[in-house]
Design a protein around this motif. Structure first.
Motif: not given
Length: 77
Positions: A8-10, A38, A56-57, A61, A67-70
């Motif tokens: 996760a990006k924060t 990340w 996840s979603s 997320q 702001v983004d996840t993978k």
């Protein structure tokens, strides 16, 4: 069981708060703030792939300040 790692990006300055929210999720086994591309990495343990998708979603997320996840699904136990 399905194991996955969710990156996760924060938003700046929010990694610790996001980490606490992620650790409170049922499917999350462990999570850490990390340095690099990340900001947080979470380990997810779920019954099926759909459960990983939910964690996840619909879970990580959907958190404020994420702001983004993978998501990476483990190919071995």
């Amino acid at each position: 069981m399905v194991y996955a790692f969710v990156m996760a990006k924060t938003e700046a300055g929010s990694s610790e708060a996001v980490l606490e929210e992620i650790l409170a999720m049922d499917a999350v086994v462990d999570a850490h703030v990390v340095a690099g591309e990340w900001d947080v990495i979470a380990e997810v343990d779920a019954g099926e792939v759909q459960d990983v998708l939910g964690a996840s979603s619909s879970g990580i997320q959907a958190l404020e300040n994420v702001v983004d996840t993978k998501t990476y699904i483990s190919m071995s136990a």
